[in-house]
Design an enzyme around this catalytic site. Structure first.
Site, short mmCIF file in Angstrom:
data_model
loop_
_atom_site.label_atom_id
_atom_site.label_comp_id
_atom_site.label_asym_id
_atom_site.label_seq_id
_atom_site.Cartn_x
_atom_site.Cartn_y
_atom_site.Cartn_z
N VAL A 219 0.84 -1.24 -0.11
CA VAL A 219 0.08 -0.08 0.02
C VAL A 219 1.01 1.36 -0.08
O VAL A 219 0.66 2.26 -0.94
CB VAL A 219 -1.12 -0.09 1.10
CG1 VAL A 219 -1.71 1.29 1.08
CG2 VAL A 219 -1.90 -0.93 1.14
N ASP B 51 10.23 3.36 6.74
CA ASP B 51 9.98 1.77 7.24
C ASP B 51 10.97 1.46 8.05
O ASP B 51 12.17 1.97 8.19
CB ASP B 51 9.93 1.38 5.97
CG ASP B 51 9.24 -0.27 6.19
OD1 ASP B 51 8.11 -0.27 5.64
OD2 ASP B 51 9.69 -1.00 6.84
N ARG C 82 14.28 -3.35 3.56
CA ARG C 82 13.46 -2.86 2.51
C ARG C 82 13.98 -1.81 2.15
O ARG C 82 13.68 -1.14 1.10
CB ARG C 82 12.12 -2.88 3.40
CG ARG C 82 10.87 -2.32 2.47
CD ARG C 82 10.62 -2.86 1.49
NE ARG C 82 9.22 -2.56 0.73
CZ ARG C 82 8.93 -2.70 -0.48
NH1 ARG C 82 9.91 -3.57 -1.36
NH2 ARG C 82 7.88 -2.40 -1.05
N THR D 195 -2.81 -4.30 9.33
CA THR D 195 -3.60 -4.42 10.29
C THR D 195 -4.38 -6.01 10.53
O THR D 195 -5.09 -6.18 9.84
CB THR D 195 -4.87 -3.47 10.49
OG1 THR D 195 -5.41 -3.50 9.04
CG2 THR D 195 -4.50 -2.02 10.68
N THR E 141 -6.62 -0.54 7.22
CA THR E 141 -8.05 -1.13 7.34
C THR E 141 -8.39 -1.20 9.00
O THR E 141 -7.64 -2.17 9.76
CB THR E 141 -8.45 -2.39 6.62
OG1 THR E 141 -8.21 -1.92 5.13
CG2 THR E 141 -9.92 -2.66 6.79
N CYS F 256 -6.68 -8.98 3.05
CA CYS F 256 -7.89 -8.30 3.08
C CYS F 256 -9.06 -8.94 3.46
O CYS F 256 -9.59 -8.84 4.56
CB CYS F 256 -7.89 -7.35 1.79
SG CYS F 256 -6.65 -6.04 1.59
N ARG G 167 1.04 -13.49 2.22
CA ARG G 167 0.31 -13.11 3.61
C ARG G 167 -1.06 -13.82 3.44
O ARG G 167 -2.03 -13.99 2.59
CB ARG G 167 0.24 -11.52 3.76
CG ARG G 167 1.37 -10.87 3.68
CD ARG G 167 1.07 -9.25 3.88
NE ARG G 167 0.25 -8.63 2.80
CZ ARG G 167 -0.01 -7.77 2.46
NH1 ARG G 167 0.01 -6.82 3.61
NH2 ARG G 167 -0.41 -7.31 1.40
#
Length: 420
Positions: A16, A34, A39, A85, A120, A260, A331
């Site tokens: 995202v 981050d 990364r 989240t 979210t 999600c 994930r």
């Protein structure tokens, strides 16, 4: 509150955050922050292992700077939080990453700054959970010294059609003026505009029901698959027939994973239960979808037994470990449920996936991806509909005796022994 010179800080550079950082980095000074040093070094080198951006796109963001140094965030006046989240092992919301990110922002927050959340959450979480952390670590007062907005992410990993700049985005703010500001800055990078709502809670609720609705629809066709299997009817043929009606919703059975659809409904049900309401439909859909991987494994075992195979010690192959096709994201992949159940039956299981990162799979699931397929398997299960699998000559892997099970329904019906 209205800055002549907007300087944006993106907190979290995953699926995202990175696309956001790139787009804003093309037009205004942007810092991508981050805590993962590897990364940051990867991105500084022009590489993105998530494949959400290309080297060319990273280089085109001339005003984008990457860092792990909190001090360098202090020049920003608009912060966008994009951390994950997840849920814990008991399917309860795990807000730790979000609260840690809020703590990070709180330490650099100044009078007049704006914090926008994209992660979210359940309705109310931004103002009930995140704002107190911002106030604590900044010693500033919400809606007096600093302000908040919420613009839920709509990134679909691996989707090159519905990208950040081509979708419509929901926006909101903690005051009407802040809502206008949030709406304006997103409109600077979006081609199809925004939909501004009246409050942060409405924006939070809209996001969490988007994925809950999809989850319920997939659960419905998954349950149809369970029923039609007992009737000896092919589910996909039934759905093809029903889809000839103009208003039929063409959802297909399958495993529901990812960060999600398989997660967000639990955020809504958590808040509902906290308020004394026990959700029926949402949780029923979750139960159906959470059990589909185990069901697939047992169906494969049943077919193997019917073929007269010895189950203990049988050699099985899973084609795919990512949560969806043509995407490296592993994930919350429910492919792991198929793997775990086959192992419980005593099978030796190979996993092959040309999209997945072998080190991530080993770290997250303890599975070593195979790079070379065996000459024959007792069971081959097509789990993910990667393009490579659509053109791969799969049937010879069964060597005449093994069973072929197609979860995604992409192979010819006369080629497979079973499918959802």
């Amino acid at each position: 509150m209205y800055h002549k010179s907007i300087r944006i800080g993106i907190i979290g550079l995953g699926y995202v955050g990175l696309p956001l950082a790139v787009e804003f980095g093309k037009i205004v000074p942007t810092i991508g922050f981050d805590i993962n040093k590897e990364r940051i070094e990867e991105l500084k080198g022009g590489n993105d292992h998530t494949l959400e951006t290309s080297t060319e796109e990273l280089l085109s963001a001339s005003q984008l700077f990457f860092t792990t140094n909190l001090e360098e965030l202090k020049i920003c006046n608009t912060y966008i939080v994009t951390v994950p989240t997840p849920v814990d092992k008991n399917k309860r919301p795990d807000l730790i990453p979000l609260l840690k990110a809020s703590e990070t922002v709180g330490k650099v927050l100044k009078i007049g700054d704006i914090v926008i959340y994209e992660s979210t959450v359940y309705p109310g979480a931004t103002e009930e959970e995140c704002v107190p952390v911002l106030e604590k670590f900044s010693n500033l007062k919400f809606n007096k010294d600093f302000f908040c907005g919420f613009s839920p992410e709509r990134i679909n990993p691996g989707d090159k059609s519905h990208t950040l700049t081509t979708i419509c985005k929901i926006t909101s703010g903690s005051t009407p003026k802040v809502a206008d500001f949030v709406d304006q800055i997103y409109n600077r990078i979006l081609k199809n505009g925004t939909h501004k709502v009246s409050s942060i809670r409405v924006a939070e609720a809209a996001k969490v029901i988007e994925n809950s609705q999809r989850d319920i629809n997939i659960a419905f066709v998954n349950e149809l698959s369970l029923i039609f299997e007992r009737m000896g009817i092919d589910t996909n043929e039934v759905l093809d027939a029903a889809n000839t009606k103009w208003n039929f919703l063409n959802f297909r059975p399958g495993l529901v994973g990812g960060h999600c659809i398989g997660i967000d409904p639990y955020y809504l049900t958590h808040k509902a239960q906290e308020l004394g309401y026990h959700p029926e439909i949402i949780l029923a859909g979750r139960r159906v979808n959470d059990n589909m991987g185990f069901y697939v494994a047992r169906q494969a075992i049943k077919l193997m037994i019917q073929r007269g195979q010895q189950i203990s010690g049988a050699h099985a192959l899973l084609l795919g470990i990512t949560f969806k096709e043509n995407c490296p994201d592993i994930r919350n992949s429910r492919a792991i449920d198929v793997y775990t159940e086959l192992k419980e039956f005593g099978c030796n299981v190979d996993v092959y996936d040309p999209w997945a990162n072998a080190e991530e799979v080993r770290r997250d699931y303890g599975i070593s991806l195979c790079t070379q397929l065996a000459e024959s398997y007792d069971a081959v299960i097509l789990v993910v509909a990667h393009d490579q699998f659509k053109v791969m000559d799969i049937k010879p892997l069964c060597n005449g005796h093994g069973i072929l099970y197609d979860i995604k329904g992409i192979l010819p019906l006369n080629m497979v022994d079973g499918r959802l």
